[in-house]
Design a protein around this motif. Structure first.
Motif, PDB file in Angstrom:
ATOM      1  N   LEU A  55      -9.830   5.488  -1.864  1.00 57.53           N
ATOM      2  CA  LEU A  55      -8.370   5.612  -0.878  1.00 57.53           C
ATOM      3  C   LEU A  55      -7.494   6.496  -1.588  1.00 57.53           C
ATOM      4  CD1 LEU A  55      -7.905   5.100   1.976  1.00 57.53           C
ATOM      5  CD2 LEU A  55      -7.227   2.993   1.037  1.00 57.53           C
ATOM      6  N   ARG A  56      -7.247   5.936  -2.510  1.00 53.19           N
ATOM      7  CA  ARG A  56      -5.697   6.298  -2.708  1.00 53.19           C
ATOM      8  C   ARG A  56      -5.775   8.130  -2.647  1.00 53.19           C
ATOM      9  NH1 ARG A  56      -0.915   4.807  -5.276  1.00 53.19           N
ATOM     10  NH2 ARG A  56      -1.780   2.872  -4.801  1.00 53.19           N
ATOM     11  N   GLU A  84     -11.825  -7.458   7.827  1.00 52.68           N
ATOM     12  CA  GLU A  84     -12.168  -8.433   6.992  1.00 52.68           C
ATOM     13  C   GLU A  84     -11.762  -9.375   5.791  1.00 52.68           C
ATOM     14  OE1 GLU A  84     -16.891  -8.507   7.718  1.00 52.68           O
ATOM     15  OE2 GLU A  84     -17.105  -7.396   9.252  1.00 52.68           O
ATOM     16  N   ALA A  85     -11.431  -7.554   5.401  1.00 57.12           N
ATOM     17  CA  ALA A  85     -11.078  -8.368   3.988  1.00 57.12           C
ATOM     18  C   ALA A  85      -9.900  -9.331   3.503  1.00 57.12           C
ATOM     19  CB  ALA A  85     -10.220  -7.130   3.223  1.00 57.12           C
ATOM     20  N   ARG A  86      -9.691 -10.004   3.072  1.00 58.95           N
ATOM     21  CA  ARG A  86      -8.715 -11.113   2.122  1.00 58.95           C
ATOM     22  C   ARG A  86      -7.262 -10.441   1.990  1.00 58.95           C
ATOM     23  NH1 ARG A  86     -12.638 -14.084   0.456  1.00 58.95           N
ATOM     24  NH2 ARG A  86     -11.987 -13.815  -1.812  1.00 58.95           N
ATOM     25  N   ASN A  87      -7.576  -9.226   1.648  1.00 57.56           N
ATOM     26  CA  ASN A  87      -6.651  -8.695   0.658  1.00 57.56           C
ATOM     27  C   ASN A  87      -6.867  -6.917   1.705  1.00 57.56           C
ATOM     28  OD1 ASN A  87      -9.189  -7.529   0.112  1.00 57.56           O
ATOM     29  ND2 ASN A  87      -8.261  -6.163  -1.799  1.00 57.56           N
ATOM     30  N   ALA A  88      -5.792  -7.152   2.832  1.00 57.07           N
ATOM     31  CA  ALA A  88      -6.379  -6.149   3.796  1.00 57.07           C
ATOM     32  C   ALA A  88      -4.890  -5.589   3.680  1.00 57.07           C
ATOM     33  CB  ALA A  88      -6.015  -6.615   4.955  1.00 57.07           C
ATOM     34  N   GLN A  89      -3.695  -6.338   2.846  1.00 57.28           N
ATOM     35  CA  GLN A  89      -2.545  -5.612   2.634  1.00 57.28           C
ATOM     36  C   GLN A  89      -2.766  -5.185   1.367  1.00 57.28           C
ATOM     37  OE1 GLN A  89       0.002  -6.334   4.710  1.00 57.28           O
ATOM     38  NE2 GLN A  89       1.444  -5.134   3.188  1.00 57.28           N
ATOM     39  N   ALA A  90      -3.580  -5.024   0.652  1.00 52.34           N
ATOM     40  CA  ALA A  90      -3.770  -3.754  -0.416  1.00 52.34           C
ATOM     41  C   ALA A  90      -3.973  -2.273  -0.274  1.00 52.34           C
ATOM     42  CB  ALA A  90      -4.613  -4.503  -1.584  1.00 52.34           C
ATOM     43  N   VAL A  91      -5.211  -2.704   1.190  1.00 54.20           N
ATOM     44  CA  VAL A  91      -5.041  -1.319   1.817  1.00 54.20           C
ATOM     45  C   VAL A  91      -3.931  -0.490   2.163  1.00 54.20           C
ATOM     46  CG1 VAL A  91      -6.399   0.184   4.001  1.00 54.20           C
ATOM     47  CG2 VAL A  91      -7.248  -1.690   2.163  1.00 54.20           C
ATOM     48  N   GLU A  93      -0.711  -1.107   1.868  1.00 53.82           N
ATOM     49  CA  GLU A  93      -0.187  -0.860   0.702  1.00 53.82           C
ATOM     50  C   GLU A  93      -0.061   0.450  -0.079  1.00 53.82           C
ATOM     51  OE1 GLU A  93      -0.079  -3.793  -1.830  1.00 53.82           O
ATOM     52  OE2 GLU A  93       0.990  -5.153  -1.014  1.00 53.82           O
ATOM     53  N   VAL A  94      -1.198   0.952   0.065  1.00 55.63           N
ATOM     54  CA  VAL A  94      -2.133   2.375  -0.463  1.00 55.63           C
ATOM     55  C   VAL A  94      -1.346   3.056   0.575  1.00 55.63           C
ATOM     56  CG1 VAL A  94      -3.767   3.929  -1.040  1.00 55.63           C
ATOM     57  CG2 VAL A  94      -3.908   1.510  -2.008  1.00 55.63           C
ATOM     58  N   VAL A  98       1.025   6.527  -0.504  1.00 51.95           N
ATOM     59  CA  VAL A  98       0.685   7.878  -0.499  1.00 51.95           C
ATOM     60  C   VAL A  98       1.361   8.554   0.832  1.00 51.95           C
ATOM     61  CG1 VAL A  98      -1.126   9.226  -0.197  1.00 51.95           C
ATOM     62  CG2 VAL A  98      -1.156   7.079  -1.667  1.00 51.95           C
ATOM     63  N   LEU A  99       1.071   7.750   1.927  1.00 55.01           N
ATOM     64  CA  LEU A  99       1.549   8.503   3.523  1.00 55.01           C
ATOM     65  C   LEU A  99       3.040   8.144   3.831  1.00 55.01           C
ATOM     66  CD1 LEU A  99      -1.582   8.332   5.223  1.00 55.01           C
ATOM     67  CD2 LEU A  99      -0.763  10.485   4.064  1.00 55.01           C
ATOM     68  N   GLY A 100       3.472   7.341   3.135  1.00 58.67           N
ATOM     69  CA  GLY A 100       4.989   6.975   3.715  1.00 58.67           C
ATOM     70  C   GLY A 100       4.770   6.661   5.573  1.00 58.67           C
ATOM     71  N   VAL A 101       3.507   6.006   5.918  1.00 55.84           N
ATOM     72  CA  VAL A 101       3.551   4.948   7.478  1.00 55.84           C
ATOM     73  C   VAL A 101       2.658   3.897   7.038  1.00 55.84           C
ATOM     74  CG1 VAL A 101       3.501   7.869   8.430  1.00 55.84           C
ATOM     75  CG2 VAL A 101       1.063   6.093   7.425  1.00 55.84           C
ATOM     76  N   GLU A 102       3.294   2.973   8.502  1.00 62.72           N
ATOM     77  CA  GLU A 102       2.068   1.875   8.400  1.00 62.72           C
ATOM     78  C   GLU A 102       1.150   1.667   8.420  1.00 62.72           C
ATOM     79  OE1 GLU A 102       3.811  -1.080   7.408  1.00 62.72           O
ATOM     80  OE2 GLU A 102       4.978   0.328   6.271  1.00 62.72           O
ATOM     81  N   LEU A 103       0.219   1.127   8.298  1.00 60.38           N
ATOM     82  CA  LEU A 103      -0.925   0.932   8.255  1.00 60.38           C
ATOM     83  C   LEU A 103      -1.885   0.265   9.389  1.00 60.38           C
ATOM     84  CD1 LEU A 103      -4.526   1.466   8.093  1.00 60.38           C
ATOM     85  CD2 LEU A 103      -4.692  -1.380   6.892  1.00 60.38           C
TER      86      LEU A 103
END
Length: 304
Positions: A55-56, A84-91, A93-94, A98-103
């Motif tokens: 992804l990065r 569904e992912a327990r670590n959605a926050q990791a996505v 953060e990437v 990289v883009l400086g925007v909020e997911l």
């Protein structure tokens, strides 16, 4: 006005840069990369380090495209795998780094609604009520509605089903080509899920995104799609049967540029699309060249 949207799905990361004038979208640049965020997700419950690194790297490439096209604003939304992912926050953060925007992690119903709005923004589709089917890597979105003259969409039915090509392939197909028993089990799971729903009484089926677009491209022998393609149920059945008899390498060899990151899950996608068409009695699926990423830009405009 030049806007962009990035759709982070279970299998792909899709970028659209479009010129917007009078509420109409004119695509200027599109890209697709296979990040496979859903790899192993059903087993582990998390998005793995390798997927996050893919992804990065993808977003770094997309960042350069955004700069080159002088994009004014970019919307980034994630769907099934990240939901569904327990670590959605990791996505998230990437994306932020990289883009400086909020997911934004959108719900299944929100995904369905804006997939329909995006799909119906493409010229050349049949008028009137329809059902859009978006077969993704982690889920399948079904949404029925009608596009009004002002471009907005009235939704009458929306469901997000846990039937995705990556999810079901990992669950049911240990090898390719799969044995008949594995195909029968996948078919049973799909039919069981669909049987719990009553198909909405709409005459037109519209196909959206990866699986539908890939099958339409194979049938029409053109890609990218610039206009809708009418894909018959008989054609889908023929591709389903052909793909399910082939090893992954042979599927990829049919069209390497188109199928590089989808060859292992397209057989399941063809099986899924055929079951949806049979469930609702549709003999034709009108595949739209537009999809969720187009809908995300329309949603951004509606919120301004």
């Amino acid at each position: 006005m030049r806007l962009a949207a990035i759709d982070l799905g279970t299998n792909t990361a899709l970028l659209l840069i479009a010129e917007v004038a009078d509420g109409r979208l004119q695509p200027r640049y599109e890209a697709e990369r296979f990040v496979r965020l859903g790899e192993g997700l059903e087993r582990t419950g998390t998005i793995g380090p390798a997927a996050l690194e893919r992804l990065r790297r993808t977003l770094e490439v997309y960042r350069e495209a955004l700069r080159a096209h002088a994009v004014e604003a970019c919307v980034v939304a994630a769907t099934s795998a990240t939901r569904e992912a327990r670590n959605a926050q990791a996505v998230a953060e990437v994306v932020r780094e990289v883009l400086g925007v909020e997911l934004e992690v959108i719900s299944g119903e929100e995904e369905a609604r804006w997939s329909l709005a995006g799909a119906l923004a493409a010229p050349g589709l049949p008028e009137g009520p329809c059902l859009a089917v978006d077969i993704g890597g982690g889920s399948t979105e079904l949404v029925a509605g009608t596009r009004r003259p002002d471009g907005t969409v009235t939704v009458t039915f929306a469901r997000s089903l846990p039937l995705g090509t990556v999810r079901l392939t990992e669950r049911c197909f240990a090898a390719m080509p799969p044995p008949p028993a594995a195909v029968a089990e996948a078919q049973r799971q799909i039919r069981e899920t669909l049987a719990a729903l009553t198909p909405p009484p709409v005459p037109v089926l519209v196909g959206v995104a990866g699986t539908c677009v890939s099958l339409a491209a194979l049938e029409a022998r053109r890609f990218p799609l610039r206009a809708p393609v009418a894909l018959t149920r008989a054609a889908v059945a023929a591709w389903r049967d052909r793909l399910l008899r082939m090893p992954t390498e042979a599927v990829r060899a049919l069209w390497p540029e188109l199928l590089a990151g989808r060859a292992d899950v397209l057989p399941m996608g063809a099986l899924l699309l055929h079951e949806v068409m049979a469930w609702g009695g549709w003999k034709v699926c009108h595949v739209s060249p537009f999809g969720l990423r187009h809908g995300l830009i329309l949603r951004h405009l509606a919120r301004r």
